[in-house]
Design a protein around this motif. Structure first.
Motif, mmCIF file in Angstrom:
data_model
loop_
_atom_site.group_PDB
_atom_site.id
_atom_site.type_symbol
_atom_site.label_atom_id
_atom_site.label_comp_id
_atom_site.label_asym_id
_atom_site.label_seq_id
_atom_site.Cartn_x
_atom_site.Cartn_y
_atom_site.Cartn_z
ATOM 1 N N MET A 298 0.858 -1.201 0.000
ATOM 2 C CA MET A 298 0.000 0.000 0.000
ATOM 3 C C MET A 298 0.889 1.245 0.000
ATOM 4 N N HIS A 299 1.012 1.899 -1.162
ATOM 5 C CA HIS A 299 1.917 3.044 -1.239
ATOM 6 C C HIS A 299 1.346 4.290 -0.572
ATOM 7 N N GLU A 300 0.078 4.238 -0.207
ATOM 8 C CA GLU A 300 -0.519 5.379 0.486
ATOM 9 C C GLU A 300 0.115 5.630 1.849
ATOM 10 N N LEU A 301 0.677 4.581 2.444
ATOM 11 C CA LEU A 301 1.316 4.739 3.742
ATOM 12 C C LEU A 301 2.504 5.702 3.636
ATOM 13 N N GLY A 302 3.330 5.511 2.614
ATOM 14 C CA GLY A 302 4.474 6.393 2.391
ATOM 15 C C GLY A 302 4.034 7.810 2.050
ATOM 16 N N ILE A 303 2.992 7.894 1.236
ATOM 17 C CA ILE A 303 2.475 9.206 0.828
ATOM 18 C C ILE A 303 1.928 9.956 2.042
ATOM 19 N N THR A 304 1.182 9.229 2.874
ATOM 20 C CA THR A 304 0.613 9.856 4.066
ATOM 21 C C THR A 304 1.721 10.297 5.020
ATOM 22 N N ARG A 305 2.771 9.479 5.136
ATOM 23 C CA ARG A 305 3.925 9.849 5.960
ATOM 24 C C ARG A 305 4.522 11.168 5.474
ATOM 25 N N ASN A 306 4.612 11.306 4.154
ATOM 26 C CA ASN A 306 5.137 12.534 3.553
ATOM 27 C C ASN A 306 4.258 13.734 3.877
ATOM 28 N N ILE A 307 2.965 13.557 3.735
ATOM 29 C CA ILE A 307 2.027 14.642 4.024
ATOM 30 C C ILE A 307 2.216 15.106 5.470
ATOM 31 N N VAL A 308 2.262 14.129 6.365
ATOM 32 C CA VAL A 308 2.407 14.445 7.787
ATOM 33 C C VAL A 308 3.760 15.124 8.054
ATOM 34 N N ALA A 309 4.818 14.630 7.398
ATOM 35 C CA ALA A 309 6.153 15.202 7.586
ATOM 36 C C ALA A 309 6.200 16.657 7.114
ATOM 37 N N ILE A 310 5.611 16.912 5.958
ATOM 38 C CA ILE A 310 5.593 18.276 5.411
ATOM 39 C C ILE A 310 4.780 19.194 6.328
ATOM 40 N N ALA A 311 3.641 18.682 6.781
ATOM 41 C CA ALA A 311 2.776 19.468 7.658
ATOM 42 C C ALA A 311 3.495 19.824 8.962
ATOM 43 N N CYS A 312 4.152 18.855 9.555
ATOM 44 C CA CYS A 312 4.859 19.075 10.818
ATOM 45 C C CYS A 312 6.035 20.031 10.624
ATOM 46 N N ASP A 313 6.681 19.924 9.466
ATOM 47 C CA ASP A 313 7.781 20.814 9.122
ATOM 48 C C ASP A 313 7.316 22.258 9.058
ATOM 49 N N SER A 314 6.199 22.454 8.349
ATOM 50 C CA SER A 314 5.661 23.798 8.162
ATOM 51 C C SER A 314 5.146 24.379 9.465
ATOM 52 N N ALA A 315 4.733 23.519 10.370
ATOM 53 C CA ALA A 315 4.153 23.992 11.630
ATOM 54 C C ALA A 315 5.219 24.573 12.565
ATOM 55 N N ARG A 316 6.474 24.262 12.310
ATOM 56 C CA ARG A 316 7.594 24.764 13.107
ATOM 57 C C ARG A 316 7.392 24.615 14.612
ATOM 58 N N GLY A 317 7.031 23.427 15.003
ATOM 59 C CA GLY A 317 6.948 23.149 16.428
ATOM 60 C C GLY A 317 5.581 23.356 17.058
ATOM 61 N N ALA A 318 4.657 23.940 16.312
ATOM 62 C CA ALA A 318 3.312 24.156 16.845
ATOM 63 C C ALA A 318 2.429 22.951 16.529
ATOM 64 N N PRO A 319 1.512 22.629 17.422
ATOM 65 C CA PRO A 319 0.629 21.491 17.144
ATOM 66 C C PRO A 319 -0.253 21.748 15.928
ATOM 67 N N VAL A 320 -0.393 20.735 15.084
ATOM 68 C CA VAL A 320 -1.219 20.858 13.881
ATOM 69 C C VAL A 320 -2.646 20.458 14.224
ATOM 70 N N ARG A 321 -3.573 21.319 13.857
ATOM 71 C CA ARG A 321 -4.981 21.063 14.159
ATOM 72 C C ARG A 321 -5.715 20.407 12.998
ATOM 73 N N ARG A 322 -5.396 20.877 11.788
ATOM 74 C CA ARG A 322 -6.160 20.431 10.638
ATOM 75 C C ARG A 322 -5.279 20.484 9.400
ATOM 76 N N ILE A 323 -5.393 19.458 8.569
ATOM 77 C CA ILE A 323 -4.652 19.427 7.311
ATOM 78 C C ILE A 323 -5.657 19.199 6.194
ATOM 79 N N ARG A 324 -5.595 20.069 5.178
ATOM 80 C CA ARG A 324 -6.480 19.859 4.030
ATOM 81 C C ARG A 324 -5.637 19.502 2.816
ATOM 82 N N VAL A 325 -5.931 18.355 2.246
ATOM 83 C CA VAL A 325 -5.193 17.936 1.053
ATOM 84 C C VAL A 325 -6.140 17.745 -0.124
ATOM 85 N N GLU A 326 -5.632 18.054 -1.291
ATOM 86 C CA GLU A 326 -6.363 17.807 -2.517
ATOM 87 C C GLU A 326 -5.734 16.606 -3.200
ATOM 88 N N ILE A 327 -6.573 15.624 -3.521
ATOM 89 C CA ILE A 327 -6.083 14.429 -4.201
ATOM 90 C C ILE A 327 -6.815 14.292 -5.528
#
Ligand SMILES: [Zn+2]
Length: 113
Positions: free
Chosen positions: A1-30
């Motif tokens: 299931m390659h979605e696992l890697g893709i989801t990991r990437n989404i989460v990694a990018i989101a956490c990166d952009s958050a710069r240490g702040a807790p993430v409340r909501r992520i909106r993705v377009e697929i």
């Protein structure tokens, strides 16, 4: 299931952009032609966010319909699959929408300085 890697990437990018702040909501377009199953991403999301800044965040998925343009007659058409046939008979169709995977919006908890 390659979605696992893709989801990991989404989460990694989101956490990166958050710069240490807790993430409340992520909106993705697929895109519907991206071969990524929105349901699988949703399924993997909880696993991937565990222990990260995005732990407990809400995942919003917007599915983008597929669009193509015929190279022969320049007509635009709706597409459910990444290949198809134009009404003029041509199969030379350029995909112009529906292959994207984009993080559209990120809602983070702003930390008081
Ligand atoms: Zn055509």
């Amino acid at each position: 299931m390659h979605e696992l890697g893709i989801t990991r990437n989404i989460v990694a990018i989101a956490c990166d952009s958050a710069r240490g702040a807790p993430v409340r909501r992520i909106r993705v377009e697929i895109g519907k032609l991206s071969a990524i199953m929105a349901e699988s991403v949703r399924f993997c999301f909880d696993i991937c966010t565990e222990g990260t800044l995005a732990d407990g965040a809400e995942l919003e998925i917007v599915e983008i319909p597929g669009r193509g343009r015929c190279r022969a007659c320049n007509q635009e058409l709706d597409m459910d699959l990444p290949y198809g046939c134009c009404s003029c008979g041509s199969t030379q169709i350029e995909i112009i929408q529906g292959q994207e995977l984009t993080i559209k919006e990120l809602e983070i908890d702003t930390l008081c300085a």
